[in-house]
Design a protein around this motif. Structure first.
Motif, PDB file in Angstrom:
ATOM      1  N   SER A   1      -4.074  -1.184   5.236  1.00 54.53           N
ATOM      2  CA  SER A   1      -3.200  -1.616   4.668  1.00 54.53           C
ATOM      3  C   SER A   1      -1.801  -1.013   4.855  1.00 54.53           C
ATOM      4  O   SER A   1      -2.234   0.048   5.601  1.00 54.53           O
ATOM      5  CB  SER A   1      -3.539  -1.072   3.579  1.00 54.53           C
ATOM      6  OG  SER A   1      -4.885  -0.837   2.358  1.00 54.53           O
ATOM      7  N   ASP A   2      -1.342  -1.692   4.780  1.00 54.13           N
ATOM      8  CA  ASP A   2       0.365  -1.653   4.480  1.00 54.13           C
ATOM      9  C   ASP A   2       1.056  -0.665   3.917  1.00 54.13           C
ATOM     10  O   ASP A   2       0.097  -0.338   3.100  1.00 54.13           O
ATOM     11  CB  ASP A   2       0.602  -2.475   4.500  1.00 54.13           C
ATOM     12  CG  ASP A   2       0.559  -3.120   2.746  1.00 54.13           C
ATOM     13  OD1 ASP A   2      -0.046  -2.951   2.375  1.00 54.13           O
ATOM     14  OD2 ASP A   2       1.110  -3.990   3.111  1.00 54.13           O
ATOM     15  N   VAL A   3       1.913  -0.398   3.903  1.00 53.07           N
ATOM     16  CA  VAL A   3       2.833   0.654   2.691  1.00 53.07           C
ATOM     17  C   VAL A   3       3.462   0.190   2.360  1.00 53.07           C
ATOM     18  O   VAL A   3       4.306  -1.118   2.910  1.00 53.07           O
ATOM     19  CB  VAL A   3       3.737   1.501   3.966  1.00 53.07           C
ATOM     20  CG1 VAL A   3       4.217   2.987   2.869  1.00 53.07           C
ATOM     21  CG2 VAL A   3       2.928   2.173   4.907  1.00 53.07           C
ATOM     22  N   ASP A   4       3.409   0.314   0.654  1.00 53.94           N
ATOM     23  CA  ASP A   4       4.316  -0.904   0.250  1.00 53.94           C
ATOM     24  C   ASP A   4       5.220   0.430  -0.550  1.00 53.94           C
ATOM     25  O   ASP A   4       5.147   1.042  -0.720  1.00 53.94           O
ATOM     26  CB  ASP A   4       3.677  -1.220  -1.220  1.00 53.94           C
ATOM     27  CG  ASP A   4       2.579  -2.305  -0.383  1.00 53.94           C
ATOM     28  OD1 ASP A   4       3.024  -3.388  -0.307  1.00 53.94           O
ATOM     29  OD2 ASP A   4       1.306  -2.870  -0.544  1.00 53.94           O
ATOM     30  N   VAL A   5       6.570   0.155  -0.440  1.00 54.98           N
ATOM     31  CA  VAL A   5       7.735   0.873  -1.598  1.00 54.98           C
ATOM     32  C   VAL A   5       8.560   0.174  -1.845  1.00 54.98           C
ATOM     33  O   VAL A   5       8.909  -1.475  -1.381  1.00 54.98           O
ATOM     34  CB  VAL A   5       8.113   1.350   0.039  1.00 54.98           C
ATOM     35  CG1 VAL A   5       9.778   2.554  -0.148  1.00 54.98           C
ATOM     36  CG2 VAL A   5       7.391   2.618   1.366  1.00 54.98           C
TER      37      VAL A   5
ATOM     38  N   GLY B   1       1.471  -0.502  -4.770  1.00 58.16           N
ATOM     39  CA  GLY B   1       0.412  -1.146  -4.052  1.00 58.16           C
ATOM     40  C   GLY B   1      -0.669  -0.069  -3.322  1.00 58.16           C
ATOM     41  O   GLY B   1      -0.440   1.495  -4.267  1.00 58.16           O
ATOM     42  N   SER B   2      -1.667  -0.446  -2.099  1.00 54.60           N
ATOM     43  CA  SER B   2      -2.868   0.701  -2.374  1.00 54.60           C
ATOM     44  C   SER B   2      -2.294   1.877  -1.493  1.00 54.60           C
ATOM     45  O   SER B   2      -2.972   2.904  -1.423  1.00 54.60           O
ATOM     46  CB  SER B   2      -3.823  -0.489  -1.138  1.00 54.60           C
ATOM     47  OG  SER B   2      -2.778  -0.663  -0.211  1.00 54.60           O
ATOM     48  N   CYS B   3      -1.392   2.130  -0.642  1.00 56.78           N
ATOM     49  CA  CYS B   3      -0.775   3.389  -0.543  1.00 56.78           C
ATOM     50  C   CYS B   3      -0.421   4.521  -1.497  1.00 56.78           C
ATOM     51  O   CYS B   3      -0.715   6.215  -0.780  1.00 56.78           O
ATOM     52  CB  CYS B   3      -0.091   3.548   0.812  1.00 56.78           C
ATOM     53  SG  CYS B   3       1.467   3.131  -0.207  1.00 56.78           S
TER      54      CYS B   3
HETATM   55 MG    MG Z   1      -0.671  -3.360   0.395  1.00 54.20          MG
END
Ligand code: MG
Ligand code: ATP
Length: 339
Positions: free
Chosen positions: A72-76, A61-63
């Motif tokens: 933006s959030d952190v997608d793991v 994702g965007s990270c």
């Molecule tokens: Mg995201």
């Protein structure tokens, strides 16, 4: 409504480029932001490795795709052998572990298309989504990141479009509008279709990178440093491109017939994909093909009402950029859905 035949943008459009670039710069995440993000990921990795020492942690994702803003959030994504356990069981176990390790607001969302654990870190204010073995997301993250390195106008355009979509309330998949990921694909496809082209079609070139995900080959040309000057012949600035992007989606895109396809660098017909009728909840009114999961239409969430809202917003944005005295303000004027 603007006339459909209107294809020329205003002659003074370039005067808005500096303002738009300044806004773009202000949306980019700061170094402080990035280091806080890294801290969160490091402490998450520590918690996970106690229970699953062989799990690999990927950011997606965007990270990781370079399209992230400071909101933006952190997608793991955790890559691990889960044996006979189901993804949902593993996620529930993960949620328990994270709660025990004092992460905040941990919640397992197991009914989504891609089940996840959500959590946040009250110290840094970050929220984080964790999924298991969703390696398509890891592959498309790398693809987006590689596209972003070819021409800086992609990042500029996508940041402005994402910002616009958030403020205008059309970046909410649960309400039938589009995901950030869908908007970035729309930007890539748009730049592939410019004359002269600003972006190539990496999946149509020699395959220098390949990753097999659940039997699907995700392959493309990833030596993007060789493509530094690909778009150099095209001199369009960001103001003109932003206007042309909205104008394309307002007046040129053939919603009835076409599917936009980053995979082919063009548009293909709905007919060819069998996306002509509604199947289950997939209405296929606005079609955006996923570059690797090609059976997946990112516009599937769009319904009769939201396609109208989206098209009106595209028209409004094109008109604001065309006629407004201060378009950079009017374009991003927040729209309040409730009123
Ligand atoms: Mg995201
Ligand atoms: P934001 O800055 O808004 O968080 P984002 O790029 O992280 O933007 P999300 O919508 O949070 O966007 O999606 C995260 C990632 O999940 C995407 O980059 C993509 O890799 C993957 N993804 C999201 N939605 C889909 C989807 N419908 N199909 C396939 N992959 C998706």
């Amino acid at each position: 409504r603007m006339g459909r035949s209107q294809v020329e943008c205003r002659p003074d459009i370039d005067t808005f480029t500096p303002g738009l670039l300044a806004l773009y710069e202000s949306l980019k995440p700061s170094e402080v932001h990035k280091s806080k993000q890294k801290q969160l990921v490091d402490s998450l990795a520590k918690s996970v490795s106690k229970e699953w020492p062989n799990a690999q942690l990927h950011l997606y994702g965007s990270c990781a795709n370079s399209f992230g803003t400071s909101h933006s959030d952190v997608d793991v994504c955790l890559e691990m052998e889960i044996g006979t356990a189901s993804t949902v069981e593993v996620l529930l176990r993960l949620a328990d572990i994270l709660r025990a390790d004092n992460f905040d607001n941990v919640e397992a969302i197991t009914s989504a298309r891609v089940p996840i654990v959500k959590m946040s870190d009250s110290g840094s204010g970050f929220s984080c989504d964790i999924c298991i073995n969703n390696l398509f997301a890891v592959a498309n993250t790398k693809l987006l990141k590689d596209y972003a390195q070819i021409d800086q106008r992609l990042l500029q355009l996508a940041f402005l479009v994402k910002h616009w979509a958030k403020l205008r309330g059309v970046n909410e998949t649960y309400r039938g509008t589009l995901s950030s990921y869908a908007y970035v694909l729309m930007c890539i496809n748009f730049l592939q279709l410019r004359e002269p082209k600003i972006l190539p079609c990496l999946q149509a070139m020699e395959q220098t990178y390949t990753m097999n995900v659940d039997g699907t080959e995700c392959a493309y040309f990833d030596e993007v440093h060789q493509l530094q000057y690909f778009g150099a012949e095209n001199k369009e600035g960001i103001a003109e491109l932003l206007w042309a992007f909205f104008h394309y989606w307002a007046f040129h895109h053939d919603y009835r017939r076409d599917v936009i396809s980053v995979r082919t660098g063009s548009t293909i017909s709905k007919q060819e994909k069998n996306w002509t009728t509604r199947v289950g909840s997939d209405r296929h009114l606005m079609c955006i093909e996923d570059p690797f999961e090609t059976g997946h239409d990112l516009g599937r969430v769009v319904d009769r009402q939201t396609i109208r809202i989206l098209r009106e917003e595209f028209e409004r944005a094109a008109a604001v950029l065309q006629y407004n005295d201060d378009p950079c303000v009017a374009l991003f004027e927040p729209y309040d859905y409730e009123n």
